[in-house]
Design a protein around this motif. Structure first.
Motif, PDB file in Angstrom:
ATOM      1  N   TRP A  45       0.817  -1.209   0.000  1.00 28.89           N
ATOM      2  CA  TRP A  45       0.000   0.000   0.000  1.00 28.89           C
ATOM      3  C   TRP A  45       0.852   1.261   0.000  1.00 28.89           C
ATOM      4  N   GLU A  46       1.986   1.221   0.651  1.00 28.97           N
ATOM      5  CA  GLU A  46       2.868   2.393   0.635  1.00 28.97           C
ATOM      6  C   GLU A  46       3.411   2.642  -0.779  1.00 28.97           C
ATOM      7  N   HIS A  48       1.967   1.576  -3.627  1.00 31.15           N
ATOM      8  CA  HIS A  48       0.809   1.945  -4.436  1.00 31.15           C
ATOM      9  C   HIS A  48       0.450   3.417  -4.236  1.00 31.15           C
ATOM     10  N   ASN A  49       0.402   3.852  -2.993  1.00 32.38           N
ATOM     11  CA  ASN A  49       0.019   5.228  -2.719  1.00 32.38           C
ATOM     12  C   ASN A  49       1.035   6.225  -3.274  1.00 32.38           C
ATOM     13  N   LEU A  50       2.315   5.888  -3.188  1.00 31.48           N
ATOM     14  CA  LEU A  50       3.336   6.782  -3.733  1.00 31.48           C
ATOM     15  C   LEU A  50       3.256   6.859  -5.255  1.00 31.48           C
ATOM     16  N   HIS A  52       0.726   6.910  -6.957  1.00 31.94           N
ATOM     17  CA  HIS A  52      -0.408   7.765  -7.295  1.00 31.94           C
ATOM     18  C   HIS A  52      -0.285   9.151  -6.652  1.00 31.94           C
ATOM     19  N   ASP A  53       0.845   9.448  -6.065  1.00 33.31           N
ATOM     20  CA  ASP A  53       1.041  10.708  -5.346  1.00 33.31           C
ATOM     21  C   ASP A  53       1.762  11.706  -6.249  1.00 33.31           C
ATOM     22  N   ILE A 308       5.175   9.069   5.217  1.00 31.89           N
ATOM     23  CA  ILE A 308       4.621   7.772   4.836  1.00 31.89           C
ATOM     24  C   ILE A 308       5.064   6.702   5.818  1.00 31.89           C
ATOM     25  N   ARG A 332      -1.509  -7.733   1.626  1.00 34.58           N
ATOM     26  CA  ARG A 332      -2.323  -7.504   0.424  1.00 34.58           C
ATOM     27  C   ARG A 332      -2.679  -8.802  -0.291  1.00 34.58           C
TER      28      ARG A 332
END
Length: 412
Positions: A45-46, A48-50, A52-53, A308, A332
């Motif tokens: 998730w870290e 994935h989030n980056l 999209h950041d 993060i 995940r």
């Protein structure tokens, strides 16, 4: 084990055959800073989030100048970054222009309509195995197949493939984390620049030929220029072509080779695929999770401080996103170290995610699906000659350099 020890071991060739225990150790601390500078992010998730950041940059010109010097990053004065290493809006403009002759919305059936041609290339290569009891899958199949495809798609004469191979290997190696002394780094930088210069000159000449005499290929379409974004400049066309040429085969070579290696290590799954060809679609997705052809994204940086997983990454820092580790994150993916060909909800990171999601993923998927289906269908009693096989030096584009497969004959 410290993050420093882990980073060294991840890039150490001795662990290329199986880095996954190291990734498991790394995930115990989702974000760590190595003493050499980069921050490593290893959980799904870290990562994935980056991806999209918008505060995460792919443009290394945004690195802190001291960090850039420490890793030996210098701009190539002869060739601007390809869109893979740019941020919006420039990334978006160039990607849209490159996509027009390749996929939706302008040519939505381009890849699908290549299915018959891809099948013919695969059949021809496998027919060449007749009267042989053993092959090197990389040299005899996994490399020539996608190279033939990308050369045809772009419009590069097949007789130039030998020169292209040498240039592509050198440039692809440049994305590997730089190791060694300052002198070794400088020598490698010079070698890469020379390869880029030679390949750029070759492509510039070819683009000019396509301007004068267009054909039904991507170089001709880029050279023609159209649409509201305006046409690409010559240097933009060259940098985009270099990217497509190299990315268009390097990852697919690994995907096909890792795929056969995984199937031969899991004979029950191989038999299932032979009996049910429809299994290949989810199976390739699981391969992209289980043995992704791109293991790491080491060339990212922050546009501002980012918090993060309890760690503040400062502006201008270098970040490594360990995609292959995120793909094995038990938070995940249940039972992540098991190859499950019809795994549900398989939103892997094998083609990255966000605005830099792999441009050529539809073609790579189709190539792998056709290749693995036909190899499994036609090779009688295939088996590994050596396990583990010898791997490429590259820690980023991880895959076997050779994969010996013995078999008892060919089926029609």
């Amino acid at each position: 084990m410290t993050s420093v020890a882990l980073l060294r071991q991840i890039t150490d060739y001795a662990n290329r055959h199986d880095p996954y225990p190291l990734y498991a150790e790394l995930r115990k601390t989702p974000v760590v800073q190595d003493e050499t500078g980069p921050y490593l992010v290893s959980t799904y998730w870290e990562i994935h989030n980056l991806l999209h950041d918008p505060r995460l940059s792919s443009d290394l010109r945004n690195l802190n100048p001291e960090v850039a010097r420490s890793i030996g990053h210098e701009e190539d004065p002869n060739l601007p970054p390809a869109f893979l290493r740019l941020d919006p809006p420039e990334h978006d403009r160039l990607r849209r222009l490159a996509m027009r002759p390749f996929g939706p919305p302008h040519t939505p059936r381009r890849v699908y309509e290549m299915r018959g041609e891809l099948g013919e290339i695969v059949s021809g290569l496998i027919d060449g195995f007749r009267d042989r009891g053993q092959i090197d899958l990389v040299d005899d199949f996994s490399y020539p197949f996608p190279v033939t495809v990308i050369c045809r798609l772009l419009g590069i004469p097949r007789e130039d493939e030998t020169r292209f191979h040498a240039w592509a290997d050198t440039i692809a190696a440049s994305i590997d984390p730089v190791q060694g002394t300052d002198e070794e780094r400088a020598a490698r930088l010079q070698t890469v620049r020379q390869a880029r210069t030679d390949l750029s000159a070759f492509l510039s000449d070819l683009i000019e030929q396509r301007r004068r005499s267009p054909r039904d290929d991507m170089l001709s379409a880029m050279a023609a220029g159209h649409g509201p974004d305006s046409e690409m400049s010559l240097v933009e066309m060259v940098s985009t072509s270099v990217l497509l040429l190299i990315a268009g085969h390097e990852t697919t070579v690994n995907l096909i080779t890792n795929g056969m290696l995984t199937l031969l290590r899991n004979p029950d799954v191989l038999k299932r695929l032979r009996d049910d060809h429809a299994l290949v679609v989810p199976l390739v997705e699981e391969l992209l999770r289980f043995e992704p052809p791109v293991q790491l994204l080491p060339q990212k940086t922050t546009l501002t401080d980012i918090d993060i997983a309890g760690t503040t990454i400062p502006k201008g820092a270098q970040i490594w996103l360990v995609l292959a580790s995120g793909n094995r994150d038990p938070e995940r993916f249940p039972d992540p170290d098991r190859f499950i060909p019809d795994r549900p909800d398989n939103q892997h990171l094998g083609f990255s995610s966000g605005v830099h999601n792999c441009f050529g993923s539809p073609l790579a998927r189709l190539e792998a699906q056709i290749a693995l289906t036909e190899l499994v269908r036609r090779l009688d009693n295939p088996r590994l000659v050596e396990d583990p096989p010898p791997y490429r030096q590259n820690a980023v584009l991880r895959g076997p350099r050779h994969l010996g497969i013995a078999f008892d004959g060919l089926r029609q």
